[in-house]
Design a protein around this motif. Structure first.
Motif, PDB file in Angstrom:
ATOM      1  N   GLY A 180      -5.449  -6.898   2.928  1.00  9.55           N
ATOM      2  CA  GLY A 180      -5.189  -6.203   1.674  1.00  9.55           C
ATOM      3  C   GLY A 180      -5.623  -7.045   0.498  1.00  9.55           C
ATOM      4  O   GLY A 180      -5.793  -8.271   0.592  1.00  9.55           O
TER       5      GLY A 180
ATOM      6  N   SER B  90     -16.142 -10.895   3.118  1.00  9.32           N
ATOM      7  CA  SER B  90     -15.576 -10.263   4.300  1.00  9.32           C
ATOM      8  C   SER B  90     -16.595 -10.274   5.442  1.00  9.32           C
ATOM      9  O   SER B  90     -17.792 -10.049   5.236  1.00  9.32           O
ATOM     10  CB  SER B  90     -15.172  -8.823   3.990  1.00  9.32           C
TER      11      SER B  90
ATOM     12  N   ALA C  93      -6.147 -11.885  -1.942  1.00  7.58           N
ATOM     13  CA  ALA C  93      -6.901 -11.159  -0.924  1.00  7.58           C
ATOM     14  C   ALA C  93      -6.661 -11.828   0.421  1.00  7.58           C
ATOM     15  O   ALA C  93      -6.822 -13.044   0.549  1.00  7.58           O
ATOM     16  CB  ALA C  93      -8.390 -11.159  -1.248  1.00  7.58           C
TER      17      ALA C  93
ATOM     18  N   SER D  49       0.813  -1.218   0.000  1.00  9.25           N
ATOM     19  CA  SER D  49       0.000   0.000   0.000  1.00  9.25           C
ATOM     20  C   SER D  49       0.846   1.267   0.000  1.00  9.25           C
ATOM     21  O   SER D  49       0.323   2.363  -0.247  1.00  9.25           O
ATOM     22  CB  SER D  49      -0.946   0.012   1.202  1.00  9.25           C
TER      23      SER D  49
ATOM     24  N   SER E  98     -16.780  -5.474  -5.401  1.00  7.46           N
ATOM     25  CA  SER E  98     -16.775  -4.453  -4.354  1.00  7.46           C
ATOM     26  C   SER E  98     -18.090  -4.493  -3.590  1.00  7.46           C
ATOM     27  O   SER E  98     -19.152  -4.760  -4.178  1.00  7.46           O
ATOM     28  CB  SER E  98     -16.594  -3.074  -4.983  1.00  7.46           C
TER      29      SER E  98
ATOM     30  N   HIS F  56      -5.328  -2.626  -2.576  1.00  4.56           N
ATOM     31  CA  HIS F  56      -6.383  -2.070  -1.741  1.00  4.56           C
ATOM     32  C   HIS F  56      -6.163  -2.504  -0.293  1.00  4.56           C
ATOM     33  O   HIS F  56      -6.276  -3.682   0.034  1.00  4.56           O
ATOM     34  CB  HIS F  56      -7.755  -2.558  -2.214  1.00  4.56           C
ATOM     35  N   ARG F  57      -5.858  -1.553   0.552  1.00  5.74           N
ATOM     36  CA  ARG F  57      -5.713  -1.836   1.976  1.00  5.74           C
ATOM     37  C   ARG F  57      -7.106  -1.934   2.588  1.00  5.74           C
ATOM     38  O   ARG F  57      -7.979  -1.101   2.327  1.00  5.74           O
ATOM     39  CB  ARG F  57      -4.924  -0.699   2.637  1.00  5.74           C
ATOM     40  N   THR F  58      -7.327  -2.948   3.388  1.00  4.76           N
ATOM     41  CA  THR F  58      -8.600  -3.110   4.084  1.00  4.76           C
ATOM     42  C   THR F  58      -8.340  -3.128   5.590  1.00  4.76           C
ATOM     43  O   THR F  58      -7.195  -3.231   6.036  1.00  4.76           O
ATOM     44  CB  THR F  58      -9.306  -4.415   3.668  1.00  4.76           C
TER      45      THR F  58
ATOM     46  N   ASN G 289     -13.809  -6.139   2.022  1.00  2.72           N
ATOM     47  CA  ASN G 289     -14.360  -4.869   2.481  1.00  2.72           C
ATOM     48  C   ASN G 289     -13.525  -3.702   1.957  1.00  2.72           C
ATOM     49  O   ASN G 289     -12.888  -2.965   2.721  1.00  2.72           O
ATOM     50  CB  ASN G 289     -14.441  -4.831   4.006  1.00  2.72           C
ATOM     51  N   THR G 290     -13.529  -3.524   0.637  1.00  2.00           N
ATOM     52  CA  THR G 290     -12.806  -2.407   0.033  1.00  2.00           C
ATOM     53  C   THR G 290     -13.752  -1.236  -0.176  1.00  2.00           C
ATOM     54  O   THR G 290     -14.975  -1.399  -0.145  1.00  2.00           O
ATOM     55  CB  THR G 290     -12.211  -2.805  -1.328  1.00  2.00           C
ATOM     56  N   ASN G 291     -13.168  -0.064  -0.426  1.00  2.00           N
ATOM     57  CA  ASN G 291     -13.991   1.113  -0.705  1.00  2.00           C
ATOM     58  C   ASN G 291     -14.004   1.445  -2.191  1.00  2.00           C
ATOM     59  O   ASN G 291     -14.390   2.534  -2.587  1.00  2.00           O
ATOM     60  CB  ASN G 291     -13.501   2.326   0.099  1.00  2.00           C
ATOM     61  N   THR G 292     -13.565   0.517  -3.028  1.00  2.00           N
ATOM     62  CA  THR G 292     -13.591   0.732  -4.473  1.00  2.00           C
ATOM     63  C   THR G 292     -14.991   0.486  -5.008  1.00  2.00           C
ATOM     64  O   THR G 292     -15.822  -0.134  -4.358  1.00  2.00           O
ATOM     65  CB  THR G 292     -12.617  -0.221  -5.179  1.00  2.00           C
TER      66      THR G 292
END
Length: 505
Positions: free
Chosen positions: A160, A253, A231, A143, A311, A154-156, A295-298
């Protein structure tokens, strides 16, 4: 920059002493001067520095250790490859910190250049056609790395994820990062107990020791680098089997909150949808299936081979089987048959969108023709939608909505031109003709002409390459603009539109 052999030979030969000169001539073959560095890019005009020249990878063996709390990744990557030229040096696409590189068991020198190039100089040059084993030891915090101003890692909250297009591999393994160089994969990941590691293919085994668990995944069919995924997080994992006998592994997730139910209600239908798609595209081409929702924000989803990435935002408005259809359609159109160059993106996206139209018919929520009519009427002639050419959109428009919707319009136009029998024969035959390989838009046109027995250059030019809205005569010929006014919005449209950012941020 390492010294070229040709220059080295020239300087040594003018040194005094006939015996020294004669000995050197015996030691270095006459062809030594032909050894040269592999190109820093594979030759794609959209992304000149993506991929590399001089070799072809057949297999990646990735042995990794990941700490979710700190996003620290340690790895040993073993690449099996064959040289395609007399090679003095070659590049890998990679961003993390490298501690050692070995080529055929011997330490090699290495340096970095550009945004994402790892330059490797083997101790001895490599002749064309040579089998090569490359071992790279590395570590880093994915990241924390950027190239061209962005990150594909993508950091979660609990780990990640590596998933993006057209590039994602650089953040977690060294590679020849272009769809033209497909390979098989073994991905072995050590994570703390309580975390799970999700990747492509079949789960071969898991084993636990001293607070750590190792997850071993295998992809035994050719796979493009951007389709490889990793992931790590805390997931609920479900398993099953399709009616066709394919094992299914899905992962969700534990931290999806209100989106959990809708995500699971959608992705759990993966086996059913894949079996349905096989009726249109032919037998499912891989030995594993599934999907995962970290649980990404993308906002996007991605057709990572055998196990698409979704996503949570895809399910914010409820269940969404349409996006599952889209990503599973890519298993044939994009994964089994991959683009020859990134300009051929229509081969991926137009077909995955059209699969959503076919699913709409299946669900009695609007026919493909009704969807085509609606899309056509929804964009007036001066809409920039029509300036994007799906057959060669340019890198800036590679994932523009026109590539999807105008791309699907092109397929409906083709269907109306050649008739259902020939059209669906094309849809099913194409993945078989180029199975596990690469192909271009031009290849598809030739194939459609072969199957249909009709010349199609004008149709393809009109719908894929002209930067303007097809006029009424052309549109009538394709049975798309029959309505004088905008037709009623098909019931499925909002669900399809909800997937419009499947590859956008």
């Amino acid at each position: 920059m390492p010294l070229r052999l040709g220059a080295f030979v020239h300087r040594r030969l003018i040194a005094p002493g006939a015996f020294a000169a004669a000995s050197l001539m015996l030691a270095i073959p006459a062809s030594a001067a032909s050894f040269s560095p592999g190109a820093p890019g594979i030759g794609d005009p959209y992304y000149p520095d993506y991929g590399n020249g001089g070799y072809d990878v057949s297999h990646y063996d990735l042995r990794l250790k990941y700490q979710p709390a700190t996003d620290e990744l340690e790895g040993t990557a073993t690449l099996l490859a064959r040289t395609t030229q007399d090679l003095s040096r070659f590049d890998l696409d990679f961003l993390l910190d490298v501690s050692e590189v070995r080529v055929n068991g011997t330490k090699a020198s290495f340096t970095t250049s550009g945004e994402h190039e790892l330059e490797v100089t083997p101790k001895s040059p490599l002749a064309k056609g040579t089998s090569v084993t490359v071992v790279v030891r590395y570590s880093g915090v994915p990241s924390s790395k950027q190239a061209y101003g962005f990150t594909s890692w993508h950091r979660t909250a609990d780990g990640g994820v590596g998933a993006n297009e057209p590039e994602a591999a650089w953040w977690w393994f060294p590679s020849n990062d272009h769809p033209l160089d497909k390979a098989t994969y073994d991905v072995s990941v050590l994570v703390p107990d309580g975390s799970q590691a999700i990747s492509n293919g079949t789960l071969q085994s898991t084993s636990s020791r001293l607070g750590w668990t190792r997850w071993n995944w295998r992809s035994d069919k050719p796979q493009a680098t951007y389709l490889a995924t990793l992931a790590v997080g805390r997931f609920d994992i479900t398993t099953g089997t399709t009616d066709g006998g394919i094992p299914v592994v899905n992962a969700y997730s534990k931290d999806l909150g209100a989106n959990y139910g809708a995500a699971r209600a959608s992705v759990e239908r993966t086996g059913e949808i894949a079996d349905w798609l096989s009726g249109w595209f032919g037998p499912y081409p891989f030995d594993a299936l599934g999907g995962y929702v970290p649980n990404t924000n993308t906002g996007y989803a991605l057709e990572t081979q055998t196990r698409p990435f979704y996503s949570p935002r895809q399910f914010a408005n409820g269940s969404n089987t349409s996006v599952v259809v889209h990503e599973l359609a890519h298993q044939w159109y994009g994964d089994l048959v991959s683009v020859h160059g990134w300009k051929d993106i229509w081969i991926n996206e137009g077909f995955a969108r059209y699969a959503q139209w076919l699913w709409s018919e299946h669900e009695d929520e609007g026919t493909a023709q009704e969807l085509a009519d609606y899309v056509y009427a929804s964009h007036p002639a001066d809409d920039t939608f029509w300036t994007v050419r799906p057959g060669d959109p340019g890198p800036e428009n590679q994932f523009d909505i026109a590539v999807y919707d105008r791309g699907a319009l092109a397929l409906q136009a083709l269907r109306n031109e050649i008739g259902d029998e020939a059209f669906f024969a094309v849809l099913k035959g194409w993945p078989q003709k180029y199975a596990y390989g690469n192909a271009s838009v031009a290849d598809f046109q030739r194939y459609a002409e072969e199957v249909s027995g009709q010349p199609l250059a004008a149709l393809f030019d009109t719908w894929l390459f002209q930067p303007s809205k097809p006029g009424a005569p052309a549109a009538r010929g394709a049975a798309i603009a029959r309505a004088a006014e905008a037709p009623v919005q098909p019931k499925s449209w909002k669900k399809i539109a909800a997937t419009n950012d499947v590859h956008g941020g």
